[in-house]
Design an enzyme around this catalytic site. Structure first.
Site, PDB file in Angstrom:
ATOM      1  CB  SER A 137      -0.953  -0.071   1.208  1.00  0.00           C
ATOM      2  OG  SER A 137      -1.926   0.919   1.126  1.00  0.00           O
ATOM      3  CG  HIS A 144      -5.952  -1.656   0.086  1.00  0.00           C
ATOM      4  ND1 HIS A 144      -5.423  -1.237  -1.120  1.00  0.00           N
ATOM      5  CD2 HIS A 144      -5.153  -1.118   1.048  1.00  0.00           C
ATOM      6  CE1 HIS A 144      -4.357  -0.472  -0.900  1.00  0.00           C
ATOM      7  NE2 HIS A 144      -4.169  -0.393   0.418  1.00  0.00           N
ATOM      8  CG  ASP A 162      -7.453  -2.040  -3.495  1.00  0.00           C
ATOM      9  OD1 ASP A 162      -7.979  -1.174  -2.783  1.00  0.00           O
ATOM     10  OD2 ASP A 162      -6.247  -2.349  -3.437  1.00  0.00           O
TER      11      ASP A 162
HETATM   12  C1  MLT Z   1      -1.330   6.069  -0.157  1.00  0.00           C
HETATM   13  O1  MLT Z   1      -1.725   7.063   0.424  1.00  0.00           O
HETATM   14  O2  MLT Z   1      -0.142   5.795  -0.304  1.00  0.00           O
HETATM   15  C2  MLT Z   1      -2.374   5.144  -0.706  1.00  0.00           C
HETATM   16  O3  MLT Z   1      -3.595   5.786  -0.715  1.00  0.00           O
HETATM   17  C3  MLT Z   1      -2.446   3.874   0.059  1.00  0.00           C
HETATM   18  C4  MLT Z   1      -2.812   4.127   1.486  1.00  0.00           C
HETATM   19  O4  MLT Z   1      -4.006   4.188   1.793  1.00  0.00           O
HETATM   20  O5  MLT Z   1      -1.933   4.277   2.289  1.00  0.00           O
END
Ligand code: MLT
Length: 218
Positions: free
Chosen positions: A119, A200, A169
């Site tokens: 992520s 996710h 996701d």
């Molecule tokens: C991010 O902010 O890098 C992406 O949206 C993934 C997350 O939720 O951290």
């Protein structure tokens, strides 16, 4: 593994050295896995995953320095999926510096570092590929997005990248995964993408496929 390492370049982190016996048995240099957690995670989150993916490999696991409502991240965002690009660039530079410092402090080969990011961690790993080609010898990107599109594009010829994505996701829509795959291919990277029916969150399938992919790279 409850030893605390001293911060390096301001990064709280964990470092687990490579298992010398395993290295000798396999007669190869095991990589160092750079483990990059998701939003709200810590340097402890992915240690077990790293051990499962490449048993005996050295593990370098920093904690993201940015706090969003108390949750650690690797760079600032303005909204969900909308990144603060100046901050992202600066944090990617800092992380590259951390890897260099850590390789000298812990005596691992900086030419053999594979990122494993989930992520937000996958997003800074992708940013590292795009902004600092040469730092990572390969990358496992679990639920990544396009972090930024640099100009000019870097040359990633011969760099293997594994992407694992979820069809359902809600954070990374399939179009984002397709864009990232195209972008990395355009840079010359060898990209393998695996799609899952889930969202996710990671599943055993992600772990199994990433492990198989990493073994196949030997
Ligand atoms: C991010 O902010 O890098 C992406 O949206 C993934 C997350 O939720 O951290």
């Amino acid at each position: 593994m409850d030893r605390r390492e001293q911060p390096l370049n301001g990064f709280l982190h964990r470092f687990v050295p490579a298992d010398a016996q395993q290295q000798t048995a396999e007669q190869e240099t095991l990589p160092t896995l750079l483990l990059l957690h998701g939003t709200g995670g810590s340097e402890n989150d992915l240690l077990e995953l790293g051990q499962t993916l490449v048993p005996g490999a050295a593990l370098l696991s920093p904690r993201g320095k940015v706090l969003e409502n108390g949750m650690a991240r690797f760079f600032r965002r303005l909204a969900e999926g909308v990144f603060d690009i100046a901050d992202l660039k600066q944090r990617t530079d800092e992380l590259a510096g951390f890897i260099t410092t850590a390789s000298a402090a812990y005596h691992f080969d900086p030419a053999h570092v594979i990122a494993v990011g989930y992520s937000n961690g996958a997003n800074i790993a992708a940013s590292m590929l795009l902004l600092h080609p040469g730092v990572l010898s390969a990358a496992v990107l679990l639920r990544p997005m396009v972090p930024l599109v640099p100009e000019p594009l870097p040359d990633l010829t011969g760099i293997p990248v594994f992407i694992s994505a979820g069809r359902m996701d809600p954070i990374v829509i399939p179009h984002e995964t397709d864009r990232l795959e195209r972008l990395l291919r355009q840079c010359g990277a060898t990209v393998t993408t695996r799609w899952h029916s889930g969202g996710h969150a990671l599943s055993h399938e992600d772990v199994h496929e990433a492990k198989t992919w990493l073994q196949g790279r030997k």
